[in-house]
Design a protein around this motif. Sequence first.
Motif, mmCIF file in Angstrom:
data_model
loop_
_atom_site.group_PDB
_atom_site.id
_atom_site.type_symbol
_atom_site.label_atom_id
_atom_site.label_comp_id
_atom_site.label_asym_id
_atom_site.label_seq_id
_atom_site.Cartn_x
_atom_site.Cartn_y
_atom_site.Cartn_z
ATOM 1 N N ILE A 565 0.882 -1.233 -0.037
ATOM 2 C CA ILE A 565 0.031 -0.106 0.000
ATOM 3 C C ILE A 565 0.917 1.233 0.056
ATOM 4 C CG2 ILE A 565 -1.500 1.431 1.670
ATOM 5 C CD1 ILE A 565 -3.079 -1.534 2.158
ATOM 6 N N HIS A 566 2.044 1.142 0.635
ATOM 7 C CA HIS A 566 2.867 2.479 0.585
ATOM 8 C C HIS A 566 3.296 2.751 -0.777
ATOM 9 C CE1 HIS A 566 6.935 0.745 0.186
ATOM 10 N NE2 HIS A 566 6.452 -0.418 0.941
ATOM 11 N N GLU A 567 3.265 1.851 -1.787
ATOM 12 C CA GLU A 567 3.863 2.092 -3.094
ATOM 13 C C GLU A 567 2.701 2.747 -3.696
ATOM 14 O OE1 GLU A 567 5.954 -1.081 -4.871
ATOM 15 O OE2 GLU A 567 7.220 -1.368 -3.209
ATOM 16 N N MET A 568 1.360 2.533 -3.581
ATOM 17 C CA MET A 568 0.242 3.039 -4.202
ATOM 18 C C MET A 568 0.085 4.448 -4.162
ATOM 19 S SD MET A 568 -2.644 0.436 -3.027
ATOM 20 C CE MET A 568 -3.873 1.070 -3.986
ATOM 21 N N GLN A 569 -0.153 4.908 -5.242
ATOM 22 C CA GLN A 569 -0.458 6.605 -5.313
ATOM 23 C C GLN A 569 -1.691 7.068 -4.391
ATOM 24 O OE1 GLN A 569 -0.974 7.924 -9.376
ATOM 25 N NE2 GLN A 569 1.017 7.270 -10.164
ATOM 26 N N ASP A 570 -1.251 8.191 -4.070
ATOM 27 C CA ASP A 570 -2.203 8.895 -3.228
ATOM 28 C C ASP A 570 -3.372 9.793 -4.087
ATOM 29 O OD1 ASP A 570 -3.450 9.322 -0.588
ATOM 30 O OD2 ASP A 570 -1.474 10.571 0.192
#
Length: 810
Positions: A565-570
């Motif tokens: 999830i930390h690699e997903m775009q905000d």
Amino acid sequence: MVSSEKLYNIPLEDILGDRFGRYSKYIIQERALPDARDGLKPVQRRILYSMFYEGNLQDKPYRKSAKTVGNVIGNYHPHGDTSVYDAMVRLSQDWKLRNVLVQMHGNNGSIDGDPPAAMRYTEARLSAIASELLRDIDKETVEFVPNFDDTSMEPVVLPSMFPNLLVNGSTGISAGYATEIPSHHLGEVIDATIMRIDRKNCSIDDLMTVIHGPDFPTGGIIQGVDGIRKAYETGKGKIIIRSRVHTEDIRGGKQALIITEIPAEVNKANLVKKIDEVRLDRKVDGITEVRDETDRTGLRIVIELKKDANNEAILNYLYKNTELQIPYNFNMVAIYNRTPKQMSLPAILDAYIEHQKEVVTNRSKYDLRKAKARAHVVEGLMKALSILDQVISTIRSANDKRDAKDKLIAQYSFTEQQAEAIVMLQLYRLTNTDITALQEEAAELSKKIEQLETILNSETKLLSVIKTDLKKIKQTYADDRRSTIEGEIEEIKIVREDIIAQEDVIITVTSEGYVKRTTPRSYSASNGKDYGMKEGDRLIYQKESTTTDTLILFTSKGNYLYLPIHEMQDIRWKDMGQHIANIIPIERDEAILSATIVNNFEENKDFILFVTKNGIVKRTSISQLKVQRYSKPLVGMSIKNDDALIYAGVSGETDRVLLATSNGYTLLFKVDEISVQGLRAGGVKGINLKDQDYVVSADIVSESVKDIFCATHRAAVKKMKLDTIPQSSRGTRGAKIIRDLKNNPHQLIGVYTINENDMFAILSKSGQFEMVDPAGIRHSDQYSNGSFIMDTDEAGEIKTIIRYKKEENN
């Protein structure tokens, strides 16, 4: 007229095999691999010899590189000027060679991968240590062969007064062979050579007391003594090269990681760019800035960190995910006796020692021949001075030079060489002092001849000379070791929580494959409404999570997609998400079925239940889903071509499974009847299907479930008590829950458990939908077909059932 053509009737495969064989032999012997004796490839040898032959030495001024390249191409190496110049530039790059063999003025490239200036701008000359490779080449020490057009001669190998193959290493790829030999410290290599001379049968462990391992031009830290030992024993081995990094305090009480040495052959600019990408992509929390402060004083890369950053965790992540640390694989292949050979350290040292024995023997023979010739002449000159008046009288009476020589030979028994020296003698040398000088020279020559004959007649003396030469080289050129060697390869363990800022997020997934990570603030600002997605798309998953978790998506082809999830775009709640195909490439006909979020793979005791259209089921432990590389779809279940995955969901050990088929059969059985299998397994039979029947839905039944919801393709829905369906065993047919009709019979679209606050959306093929709250439906029996909620003649058949929580219904 007779034709001059000669035709051969030979199979094409034989011709190709023969021609490629010849080509391969040429590439192996004459281009890509170094010689075990001088450690040089042919183009490098020709460059060095050409510079030496033209007098382009370290004590002379620099000359244009283009002149040297022209000489090499014209005289020895009939190939492209670019390849020759590139090889010449590499010989001058102190980040590629441990001891550079060419000194170059001007831009000769950089560790950032910048190209060198054109050869018309740069100037070059041999380095001092390169002259040691060529020392005594004019004393017939090595074999010479005609060049490509027979206009001059070139050496087959250089005398090489130090073991250059180990000192500067080599890298190359040819037909069927490759070589990767690291550079070493000159002093250590010479010590190892001397040990090998003194103790022919010394072991690898003995040699490693003096030659500790590679010594790369860019320094760094080498890990893995066992890998070094294996490489020295077999020619193959693996080590780890790690950058040299320390921590410095900077302004504001913060710290920075300072990189001062990087692994050999790593492009510094690409390394800095990669580290900065880690910062920009927020793969690691705690890096505020990355900058390159390298100048003429040395390499320096600065990674500024936040105040509360975990320095060790960040550094470990960079070691593992960038070229801050790289593996290095020894592959010590060299040409030995004109054949490519995988060589151990003793074999390389032995090849060099044999070469030196030959070189010193040839040099001694040459010097002995010259010394004897000079001694013979000196003897004649001394004899002539002792009868000087007679000699002068004889010469004066002669008609010419030839006549003078003949009279000297006839009257005083001089030889041709002595007579030549006498008639060429200058008048000023006919003094009393000259006889003294000649007597001293004769004594010196006698001593020298004796020494040379001793060398040629005694191998012990020969080896002593080689050792003396090597010690002089070490004393003159050896510098400090640059690479540090550590015994063990450190295992890097990365705890995700240490490198990622833990933030609360909301994860959503749509049926068309759009995924989105949204902040709670953006969600609250929209009050959970106006979700951004394409028209006709629908939300199939929504859950609160944190950035340290992992989103797992399951597809219709039995694959799963692993997305930290930390690699997903905000992305804002109102904006459209990112399509999964832009993150992980999936096939066009591959649909996203479901999703789940995993917090801790190791401690997770649950399973993923897979169900296919043909009734095949499988359970796999969630812990098996964890991977290190996730740039492509990963196999979750092996599925046959005529089948497709229709369900993938999380189940516990005590749950039950509810399967429903198109013809109206439902089967309820315990989930532990399905054995736990690995990811690539194909599963087992879950339900016994009739011909033309297939599974339309599957669901996990927990202990709290009391009711189920059913819908047919004719938009008939009903609610049933779960205990209406008898619990059975895996692999049976199950119970019928709709009544058969002769005309337009109902087909099940899905059967789902009803949990608290569940609502169902019924979608038709035309896009019309109806929301159904099961709380407002009375219970029906097993043989009822339910109540119609939509006119399918107008809206078309029912396509999908979607289950929502009431608070998500926006």
